[in-house]
Design a protein around this motif. Structure first.
Motif, PDB file in Angstrom:
ATOM      1  N   ALA A  61      -8.874  -2.179  -8.370  1.00 47.45           N
ATOM      2  CA  ALA A  61      -7.925  -2.299  -7.247  1.00 47.45           C
ATOM      3  C   ALA A  61      -8.219  -3.567  -6.446  1.00 47.45           C
ATOM      4  O   ALA A  61      -7.304  -4.286  -6.033  1.00 47.45           O
ATOM      5  N   LYS A  62      -9.502  -3.866  -6.256  1.00 48.72           N
ATOM      6  CA  LYS A  62      -9.868  -5.075  -5.498  1.00 48.72           C
ATOM      7  C   LYS A  62      -9.432  -6.334  -6.236  1.00 48.72           C
ATOM      8  O   LYS A  62      -8.970  -7.305  -5.626  1.00 48.72           O
ATOM      9  N   GLU A  63      -9.553  -6.303  -7.567  1.00 49.44           N
ATOM     10  CA  GLU A  63      -9.124  -7.471  -8.359  1.00 49.44           C
ATOM     11  C   GLU A  63      -7.610  -7.642  -8.310  1.00 49.44           C
ATOM     12  O   GLU A  63      -7.113  -8.773  -8.238  1.00 49.44           O
ATOM     13  N   LEU A  64      -6.878  -6.549  -8.334  1.00 45.70           N
ATOM     14  CA  LEU A  64      -5.412  -6.637  -8.205  1.00 45.70           C
ATOM     15  C   LEU A  64      -5.047  -7.249  -6.857  1.00 45.70           C
ATOM     16  O   LEU A  64      -4.188  -8.135  -6.766  1.00 45.70           O
ATOM     17  N   ALA A  65      -5.726  -6.776  -5.805  1.00 49.15           N
ATOM     18  CA  ALA A  65      -5.441  -7.274  -4.458  1.00 49.15           C
ATOM     19  C   ALA A  65      -5.727  -8.770  -4.365  1.00 49.15           C
ATOM     20  O   ALA A  65      -4.955  -9.536  -3.772  1.00 49.15           O
ATOM     21  N   GLY A 104      -9.113  16.120   2.263  1.00 52.68           N
ATOM     22  CA  GLY A 104      -9.968  15.282   1.418  1.00 52.68           C
ATOM     23  C   GLY A 104      -9.432  15.163   0.008  1.00 52.68           C
ATOM     24  O   GLY A 104     -10.205  15.196  -0.959  1.00 52.68           O
ATOM     25  N   ALA A 105      -8.115  15.003  -0.110  1.00 52.80           N
ATOM     26  CA  ALA A 105      -7.525  14.835  -1.446  1.00 52.80           C
ATOM     27  C   ALA A 105      -8.269  13.724  -2.198  1.00 52.80           C
ATOM     28  O   ALA A 105      -8.508  13.835  -3.394  1.00 52.80           O
ATOM     29  N   ARG A 106      -8.619  12.653  -1.473  1.00 56.34           N
ATOM     30  CA  ARG A 106      -9.358  11.548  -2.104  1.00 56.34           C
ATOM     31  C   ARG A 106     -10.744  11.361  -1.483  1.00 56.34           C
ATOM     32  O   ARG A 106     -11.250  10.244  -1.401  1.00 56.34           O
ATOM     33  N   ILE A 107     -11.371  12.461  -1.086  1.00 50.47           N
ATOM     34  CA  ILE A 107     -12.713  12.348  -0.505  1.00 50.47           C
ATOM     35  C   ILE A 107     -13.700  11.781  -1.523  1.00 50.47           C
ATOM     36  O   ILE A 107     -14.644  11.072  -1.167  1.00 50.47           O
ATOM     37  N   TRP A 108     -13.458  12.050  -2.824  1.00 50.29           N
ATOM     38  CA  TRP A 108     -14.383  11.540  -3.864  1.00 50.29           C
ATOM     39  C   TRP A 108     -14.405  10.026  -3.850  1.00 50.29           C
ATOM     40  O   TRP A 108     -15.461   9.414  -4.019  1.00 50.29           O
ATOM     41  N   ASN A 109     -13.235   9.422  -3.635  1.00 46.81           N
ATOM     42  CA  ASN A 109     -13.173   7.958  -3.571  1.00 46.81           C
ATOM     43  C   ASN A 109     -13.971   7.447  -2.375  1.00 46.81           C
ATOM     44  O   ASN A 109     -14.708   6.465  -2.474  1.00 46.81           O
ATOM     45  N   ALA A 110     -13.850   8.136  -1.236  1.00 50.30           N
ATOM     46  CA  ALA A 110     -14.589   7.712  -0.040  1.00 50.30           C
ATOM     47  C   ALA A 110     -16.095   7.861  -0.257  1.00 50.30           C
ATOM     48  O   ALA A 110     -16.872   6.969   0.104  1.00 50.30           O
ATOM     49  N   LEU A 111     -16.505   8.974  -0.859  1.00 54.87           N
ATOM     50  CA  LEU A 111     -17.941   9.212  -1.085  1.00 54.87           C
ATOM     51  C   LEU A 111     -18.541   8.118  -1.960  1.00 54.87           C
ATOM     52  O   LEU A 111     -19.637   7.618  -1.692  1.00 54.87           O
ATOM     53  N   VAL A 112     -17.803   7.742  -3.019  1.00 53.20           N
ATOM     54  CA  VAL A 112     -18.302   6.709  -3.928  1.00 53.20           C
ATOM     55  C   VAL A 112     -18.287   5.342  -3.245  1.00 53.20           C
ATOM     56  O   VAL A 112     -19.268   4.596  -3.304  1.00 53.20           O
ATOM     57  N   ALA A 113     -17.198   5.037  -2.547  1.00 52.87           N
ATOM     58  CA  ALA A 113     -17.071   3.712  -1.909  1.00 52.87           C
ATOM     59  C   ALA A 113     -18.123   3.507  -0.822  1.00 52.87           C
ATOM     60  O   ALA A 113     -18.645   2.414  -0.649  1.00 52.87           O
ATOM     61  N   ARG A 135      -1.516   6.738   3.126  1.00 55.52           N
ATOM     62  CA  ARG A 135      -0.583   5.711   3.610  1.00 55.52           C
ATOM     63  C   ARG A 135      -1.300   4.583   4.359  1.00 55.52           C
ATOM     64  O   ARG A 135      -0.726   3.522   4.594  1.00 55.52           O
ATOM     65  N   GLY A 136      -2.548   4.838   4.737  1.00 52.22           N
ATOM     66  CA  GLY A 136      -3.341   3.791   5.374  1.00 52.22           C
ATOM     67  C   GLY A 136      -3.815   2.751   4.365  1.00 52.22           C
ATOM     68  O   GLY A 136      -4.330   1.701   4.734  1.00 52.22           O
ATOM     69  N   GLY A 137      -3.682   3.062   3.053  1.00 47.43           N
ATOM     70  CA  GLY A 137      -4.095   2.129   2.010  1.00 47.43           C
ATOM     71  C   GLY A 137      -5.425   2.527   1.384  1.00 47.43           C
ATOM     72  O   GLY A 137      -6.201   1.667   0.958  1.00 47.43           O
ATOM     73  N   GLY A 138      -5.695   3.830   1.330  1.00 47.76           N
ATOM     74  CA  GLY A 138      -6.943   4.291   0.710  1.00 47.76           C
ATOM     75  C   GLY A 138      -8.162   3.936   1.536  1.00 47.76           C
ATOM     76  O   GLY A 138      -9.258   3.734   1.010  1.00 47.76           O
ATOM     77  N   THR A 139      -7.966   3.872   2.853  1.00 44.06           N
ATOM     78  CA  THR A 139      -9.046   3.460   3.750  1.00 44.06           C
ATOM     79  C   THR A 139     -10.047   4.604   3.970  1.00 44.06           C
ATOM     80  O   THR A 139      -9.698   5.775   3.912  1.00 44.06           O
ATOM     81  N   CYS A 140     -11.295   4.214   4.248  1.00 44.11           N
ATOM     82  CA  CYS A 140     -12.378   5.186   4.450  1.00 44.11           C
ATOM     83  C   CYS A 140     -12.788   5.216   5.924  1.00 44.11           C
ATOM     84  O   CYS A 140     -13.030   4.173   6.521  1.00 44.11           O
ATOM     85  N   TRP A 141     -12.912   6.402   6.438  1.00 47.75           N
ATOM     86  CA  TRP A 141     -13.373   6.564   7.823  1.00 47.75           C
ATOM     87  C   TRP A 141     -14.858   6.248   7.935  1.00 47.75           C
ATOM     88  O   TRP A 141     -15.624   6.447   6.989  1.00 47.75           O
ATOM     89  N   VAL A 148      -8.513  -3.734   0.585  1.00 43.93           N
ATOM     90  CA  VAL A 148      -8.731  -2.612  -0.340  1.00 43.93           C
ATOM     91  C   VAL A 148     -10.147  -2.074  -0.213  1.00 43.93           C
ATOM     92  O   VAL A 148     -11.116  -2.821  -0.305  1.00 43.93           O
ATOM     93  N   GLU A 149     -10.257  -0.778  -0.001  1.00 44.28           N
ATOM     94  CA  GLU A 149     -11.577  -0.144   0.041  1.00 44.28           C
ATOM     95  C   GLU A 149     -11.802   0.769  -1.147  1.00 44.28           C
ATOM     96  O   GLU A 149     -12.931   1.018  -1.550  1.00 44.28           O
TER      97      GLU A 149
END
Ligand SMILES: *Cc1c(COP(=O)(O)O)cnc(C)c1O
Length: 341
Positions: free
Chosen positions: A260-264, A171-180, A142-148, A279-280
């Motif tokens: 996602a960044k291009e959509l934003a 870490g449902a989306r920890i893979w996204n954070a690791l890559v980003a 809900r934070g918008g896919g933000t990475c800590w 977008v992160e």
């Protein structure tokens, strides 16, 4: 063209993934005799540098089991006000573990070590619930896919160690954070006692989450999973999809992020869009100037074959994923660019 941007859970297994599933070696996992499940669990435990990992049918069940493992009834869990465990797990923290949540007013789903310190109830003050666990979500949905920031997490770890609190990562989306952030799973293994990871979001599996953790806290994990109804039999067919995804679907998440960044970027140019959360990763949350135009905006996109989800009060969410192709992306960018509401 039908384009579904409601969530990264809408993907279907690829041909390669299906082949891997079809040729999986299986056994009864309740007896711990499924070689493919055992392989997936061992692999994830090693990736995060932890001794234990256990396969679950859903991320919700993995989180709920973790909360149960860390707490006793009456205890309190500290989490962000936007946390999945609070909003989207059916009130399971109270149903399954009999605990309450102390909600922190974080920034896009992320809070600070100082906020944690301020939220801890003194253990000898028996009028208040005993604080037992801190739960972090990365990326924050809900934070918008933000990475800590990993350093913030390390400070929170220090607070937890000082106050004898468990520290769980959703870490449902920890893979996204690791890559980003170009980080390694062990970085997170060193900070958290337990980590739930999802195979059916960005990684594109049909089913599956895994809870990874330290020996002592995970000791009862099989029992809790059984109680929750999550002991499954020849589940190696699903674990095989997970192994395939770890091999093939992690690095490609960068594509979801750039889309996602291009959509934003396009949404930001539209006069009727008030604000786009920076977008992160693969989630785009934006707000309309006039919340009452939400239905019109929604239906306009639906007519063009584009679906996404509403978060209420004029806020919308788009999520990019494995089945959102470049062709679809070009089309959506076109539709958005030319939109006249
Ligand atoms: C999707 C999700 C989960 C798990 O959801 P399930 O649908 O039960 O697999 C947990 N946490 C977050 C942040 C999520 O986005």
């Amino acid at each position: 063209m039908k384009i579904d941007l409601r969530s990264d859970t809408v993907t279907k297994p690829t041909e390669g993934m299906l082949q891997a599933m079809m040729s999986a070696k299986v056994g009864d996992d309740v007896y711990k005799e499924d070689p493919t499940v055992n392989m997936l669990e061992a692999r994830l435990a090693a990736m995060f540098g932890k001794p234990k990992a256990l396969f679950f049918p859903t991320g919700t069940m993995a989180n709920q089991a973790a909360i149960k493992l860390h707490t006793n009834p009456g205890d309190q869990v500290i989490c962000d006000k936007d946390a999945h465990i609070y909003h989207y797990e059916g009130g399971g923290v109270s149903f399954n573990s009999g605990v309450s949540c102390k909600l922190l007013a974080g920034n896009n789903g992320m809070f600070t070590a100082d906020q944690v310190v301020a939220a801890i109830n003194p253990p000898d003050f028996y009028h208040s619930p005993l604080t037992r666990l801190v739960a972090v979500e990365n990326t924050a949905n809900r934070g918008g896919g933000t990475c800590w920031d990993i350093n913030t997490l390390k400070s929170i770890q220090t607070v937890c160690e000082t106050h004898n609190l468990g520290l769980h990562l959703d870490g449902a989306r920890i893979w996204n954070a690791l890559v980003a952030k170009n980080e390694a799973p062990e970085d997170y293994g060193q900070v958290f006692n337990t980590i739930s990871v999802c195979l059916s979001k960005g990684l594109g599996c049909p089913v599956g989450s895994v809870l990874i953790g330290d020996g002592p806290v995970m000791e009862n994990a099989m029992r809790i999973r059984k109680i929750l109804g999550g002991g499954m039999r020849q589940v190696g067919y699903l674990a095989a999809a997970g192994i395939y995804a770890l091999d093939n679907h992690i690095t490609r998440l960068a594509e979801d992020h750039s889309k996602a960044k291009e959509l934003a970027a396009v949404l930001e140019t539209l006069s009727f869009v008030k604000k786009v959360v920076p977008v992160e990763t693969n989630i785009v949350i934006f707000e309309l100037q006039q919340p009452e135009t939400e239905d019109r905006f929604f239906n306009y996109c639906l007519e063009k074959g584009i679906r996404f989800s509403s978060m209420g009060s004029g806020k919308m969410r788009l999520v990019t994923h494995l089945d959102y192709t470049s062709t679809m992306h070009e089309y959506v960018l076109q539709v958005f660019t030319n939109m006249a509401l």
